[in-house]
Design a protein around this motif. Structure first.
Motif, PDB file in Angstrom:
ATOM      1  N   TYR A   1     -66.794   4.584 -20.259  1.00  0.00           N
ATOM      2  CA  TYR A   1     -66.035   4.934 -19.051  1.00  0.00           C
ATOM      3  C   TYR A   1     -66.742   4.375 -17.821  1.00  0.00           C
ATOM      4  N   TYR A   2     -65.977   3.657 -17.035  1.00  0.00           N
ATOM      5  CA  TYR A   2     -66.545   3.037 -15.836  1.00  0.00           C
ATOM      6  C   TYR A   2     -67.177   4.071 -14.918  1.00  0.00           C
ATOM      7  N   LYS A   3     -66.598   5.259 -14.830  1.00  0.00           N
ATOM      8  CA  LYS A   3     -67.107   6.286 -13.923  1.00  0.00           C
ATOM      9  C   LYS A   3     -68.532   6.707 -14.279  1.00  0.00           C
ATOM     10  N   ASN A   4     -68.963   6.446 -15.507  1.00  0.00           N
ATOM     11  CA  ASN A   4     -70.302   6.874 -15.897  1.00  0.00           C
ATOM     12  C   ASN A   4     -71.411   6.018 -15.310  1.00  0.00           C
ATOM     13  N   TRP A   5     -71.047   4.907 -14.641  1.00  0.00           N
ATOM     14  CA  TRP A   5     -72.057   4.173 -13.878  1.00  0.00           C
ATOM     15  C   TRP A   5     -72.627   5.034 -12.749  1.00  0.00           C
ATOM     16  N   ARG A   6     -71.939   6.115 -12.396  1.00  0.00           N
ATOM     17  CA  ARG A   6     -72.468   7.017 -11.367  1.00  0.00           C
ATOM     18  C   ARG A   6     -73.695   7.780 -11.845  1.00  0.00           C
ATOM     19  N   ASP A   7     -73.810   7.958 -13.153  1.00  0.00           N
ATOM     20  CA  ASP A   7     -74.908   8.762 -13.686  1.00  0.00           C
ATOM     21  C   ASP A   7     -76.236   8.040 -13.445  1.00  0.00           C
ATOM     22  N   GLU A   8     -77.091   8.659 -12.662  1.00  0.00           N
ATOM     23  CA  GLU A   8     -78.335   7.998 -12.254  1.00  0.00           C
ATOM     24  C   GLU A   8     -79.242   7.684 -13.437  1.00  0.00           C
ATOM     25  N   ASP A   9     -79.313   8.590 -14.405  1.00  0.00           N
ATOM     26  CA  ASP A   9     -80.196   8.364 -15.546  1.00  0.00           C
ATOM     27  C   ASP A   9     -79.692   7.232 -16.438  1.00  0.00           C
ATOM     28  N   LEU A  10     -78.385   7.195 -16.700  1.00  0.00           N
ATOM     29  CA  LEU A  10     -77.822   6.094 -17.471  1.00  0.00           C
ATOM     30  C   LEU A  10     -78.001   4.773 -16.725  1.00  0.00           C
ATOM     31  N   ARG A  11     -77.710   4.787 -15.439  1.00  0.00           N
ATOM     32  CA  ARG A  11     -77.832   3.557 -14.650  1.00  0.00           C
ATOM     33  C   ARG A  11     -79.277   3.056 -14.635  1.00  0.00           C
ATOM     34  N   ARG A  12     -80.225   3.985 -14.521  1.00  0.00           N
ATOM     35  CA  ARG A  12     -81.634   3.573 -14.507  1.00  0.00           C
ATOM     36  C   ARG A  12     -82.062   3.021 -15.858  1.00  0.00           C
TER      37      ARG A  12
ATOM     38  N   ALA B   1     -93.229   2.317 -11.936  1.00  0.00           N
ATOM     39  CA  ALA B   1     -93.696   3.507 -12.648  1.00  0.00           C
ATOM     40  C   ALA B   1     -92.606   4.559 -12.780  1.00  0.00           C
ATOM     41  N   GLY B   2     -91.775   4.728 -11.754  1.00  0.00           N
ATOM     42  CA  GLY B   2     -90.700   5.708 -11.805  1.00  0.00           C
ATOM     43  C   GLY B   2     -89.358   5.119 -12.183  1.00  0.00           C
ATOM     44  N   GLY B   3     -89.360   3.911 -12.739  1.00  0.00           N
ATOM     45  CA  GLY B   3     -88.102   3.229 -13.032  1.00  0.00           C
ATOM     46  C   GLY B   3     -87.508   2.637 -11.766  1.00  0.00           C
ATOM     47  N   VAL B   4     -86.513   1.779 -11.933  1.00  0.00           N
ATOM     48  CA  VAL B   4     -85.893   1.164 -10.759  1.00  0.00           C
ATOM     49  C   VAL B   4     -85.052   2.204 -10.023  1.00  0.00           C
ATOM     50  N   LYS B   5     -85.086   2.137  -8.705  1.00  0.00           N
ATOM     51  CA  LYS B   5     -84.376   3.113  -7.884  1.00  0.00           C
ATOM     52  C   LYS B   5     -83.241   2.425  -7.130  1.00  0.00           C
ATOM     53  N   THR B   6     -82.040   2.979  -7.259  1.00  0.00           N
ATOM     54  CA  THR B   6     -80.868   2.446  -6.574  1.00  0.00           C
ATOM     55  C   THR B   6     -80.049   3.597  -6.013  1.00  0.00           C
ATOM     56  N   ASP B   7     -79.291   3.310  -4.956  1.00  0.00           N
ATOM     57  CA  ASP B   7     -78.347   4.291  -4.444  1.00  0.00           C
ATOM     58  C   ASP B   7     -77.217   4.492  -5.441  1.00  0.00           C
ATOM     59  N   SER B   8     -76.622   5.670  -5.419  1.00  0.00           N
ATOM     60  CA  SER B   8     -75.431   5.908  -6.229  1.00  0.00           C
ATOM     61  C   SER B   8     -74.304   5.035  -5.706  1.00  0.00           C
ATOM     62  N   PRO B   9     -73.709   4.205  -6.560  1.00  0.00           N
ATOM     63  CA  PRO B   9     -72.700   3.254  -6.064  1.00  0.00           C
ATOM     64  C   PRO B   9     -71.361   3.917  -5.805  1.00  0.00           C
ATOM     65  N   ASN B  10     -70.632   3.403  -4.825  1.00  0.00           N
ATOM     66  CA  ASN B  10     -69.231   3.762  -4.633  1.00  0.00           C
ATOM     67  C   ASN B  10     -68.430   2.863  -5.568  1.00  0.00           C
ATOM     68  N   LEU B  11     -67.986   3.397  -6.691  1.00  0.00           N
ATOM     69  CA  LEU B  11     -67.426   2.575  -7.759  1.00  0.00           C
ATOM     70  C   LEU B  11     -66.200   1.789  -7.325  1.00  0.00           C
ATOM     71  N   ALA B  12     -65.436   2.309  -6.372  1.00  0.00           N
ATOM     72  CA  ALA B  12     -64.236   1.606  -5.933  1.00  0.00           C
ATOM     73  C   ALA B  12     -64.566   0.292  -5.230  1.00  0.00           C
ATOM     74  N   ASP B  13     -65.789   0.153  -4.730  1.00  0.00           N
ATOM     75  CA  ASP B  13     -66.162  -1.062  -4.015  1.00  0.00           C
ATOM     76  C   ASP B  13     -66.158  -2.304  -4.905  1.00  0.00           C
ATOM     77  N   PHE B  14     -66.181  -2.114  -6.219  1.00  0.00           N
ATOM     78  CA  PHE B  14     -66.337  -3.254  -7.124  1.00  0.00           C
ATOM     79  C   PHE B  14     -65.015  -3.646  -7.775  1.00  0.00           C
ATOM     80  N   ASP B  15     -63.930  -3.154  -7.210  1.00  0.00           N
ATOM     81  CA  ASP B  15     -62.572  -3.567  -7.564  1.00  0.00           C
ATOM     82  C   ASP B  15     -62.204  -3.331  -9.029  1.00  0.00           C
TER      83      ASP B  15
ATOM     84  N   LYS C   1     -59.845  -1.640 -12.054  1.00  0.00           N
ATOM     85  CA  LYS C   1     -58.432  -1.303 -12.160  1.00  0.00           C
ATOM     86  C   LYS C   1     -58.219   0.199 -11.966  1.00  0.00           C
ATOM     87  N   ALA C   2     -59.241   0.975 -12.359  1.00  0.00           N
ATOM     88  CA  ALA C   2     -59.216   2.428 -12.140  1.00  0.00           C
ATOM     89  C   ALA C   2     -60.622   2.954 -12.271  1.00  0.00           C
ATOM     90  N   VAL C   3     -60.907   4.036 -11.591  1.00  0.00           N
ATOM     91  CA  VAL C   3     -62.196   4.697 -11.703  1.00  0.00           C
ATOM     92  C   VAL C   3     -62.049   5.935 -12.586  1.00  0.00           C
TER      93      VAL C   3
END
Length: 311
Positions: free
Chosen positions: A266-277, A293-307, A309-311
């Motif tokens: 599910y595309y929406k699961n890219w929001r999950d910080e642990d999975l994304r990391r 040491a703490g893994g890569v750190k990124t902001d939680s993405p706004n999934l709609a920004d990446f076009d 078909k559905a979130v």
């Protein structure tokens, strides 16, 4: 609520998404104008690590797989890592030209099944990829891009991906082994007991997804190869649970590195910080970059920004 970086109060979500897609397209177009001497674009001929993201075909319904949007999201996340710099990514839908292949430190695949086998001219694609692997380029496959059909493998299950990445999802058409794909309302993903860099900074998480299980790791009792490492497991299926490997990696004889992860469906699961990391750590590691040491750190993405078909 997800973060919405670089968006003014008066800017609509649709305008923001158009801006991102236009910017991404411009970067990809720029990367195609490569230097014949160095093999990377003039705009990034500064020693940056290049990640090549190849988007394969997909026929999944909106909100699932979303391979093109997933490719754009990974590009954005890799280039915006807060505690690492110097990574640039190219996203290509279809097979990339030689200049992009030559520039890459690692290649990331996302699509329905392993894209080199699904795109036109599969034998040439595999030959091109073999040349990359022989010079130590990394490889990472996301979700169904880990998958092979029976027509792709030999009767005993051999395929270069087994050596390049350490394992794969064996579609039910395979003659030697059958992996399984089911959506689980609550699948708990647990870091393996290892100090491997890819396990840094993420903890056990639970989500509704389709983590493939009974993945194929070779003819030796389906055990991972000596230089392969289990990174994440899940007790699957719930009615007869066994500890299944859902993310793994390998250090190859050619000095390259491979990483496989069988989520997200599910595309929406890219929001999950642990999975994304977990995923971003694996890509960074496959490019032979030291994982923080703490893994890569990124902001939680706004999934709609990446076009998508559905979130």
């Amino acid at each position: 609520m997800t973060n919405q970086p670089n968006r003014s109060a008066s800017e609509s979500p649709h305008a923001s998404r158009r801006k991102f897609i236009q910017t991404t397209s411009g970067l990809v177009a720029a990367s195609a104008a490569v230097s014949p001497t160095h093999g990377w674009s003039d705009e990034s001929a500064d020693g940056s690590t290049r990640v090549l993201i190849i988007v394969g075909p997909s026929r999944h319904p909106p909100g699932t797989h979303e391979v093109a949007a997933g490719g754009r999201l990974m590009k954005h996340a890799l280039e915006q890592i807060e505690n690492l710099s110097g990574i640039q990514a190219d996203v290509v839908e279809g097979w990339p030209e030689k200049s992009l292949r030559d520039a890459a430190s690692t290649v990331v695949f996302i699509g329905d099944l392993f894209p080199p086998n699904r795109l036109p001219n599969p034998q040439q694609n595999l030959a091109d990829l073999d040349e990359m692997m022989q010079r130590g380029v990394g490889i990472a496959c996301i979700h169904y891009a880990t998958g092979l059909l029976g027509d792709d493998v030999t009767p005993d299950g051999d395929h270069p991906l087994l050596r390049w990445m350490g394992g794969y999802f064996a579609n039910r058409s395979c003659p030697h082994h059958e992996s399984f794909a089911r959506v689980f309302p609550k699948a708990t993903i647990t870091p393996a007991e290892t100090d491997h860099p890819v396990t840094r900074g993420w903890k056990e998480f639970t989500l509704r997804d389709e983590p493939y299980f009974n993945n194929y790791f070779g003819a030796d009792g389906n055990q991972v190869a000596p230089k392969a490492t289990v990174l994440a497991t899940s007790m699957l299926p719930p009615e007869a649970p066994e500890r299944e490997t859902v993310a793994w990696c390998i250090e190859r004889e050619d000095t390259g590195r491979g990483f496989g992860v069988v989520m997200p469906h599910y595309y929406k699961n890219w929001r999950d910080e642990d999975l994304r990391r977990l995923i971003l750590n694996g890509i960074v590691w496959s490019a032979t970059i030291d994982v923080p040491a703490g893994g890569v750190k990124t902001d939680s993405p706004n999934l709609a920004d990446f076009d998508p078909k559905a979130v």
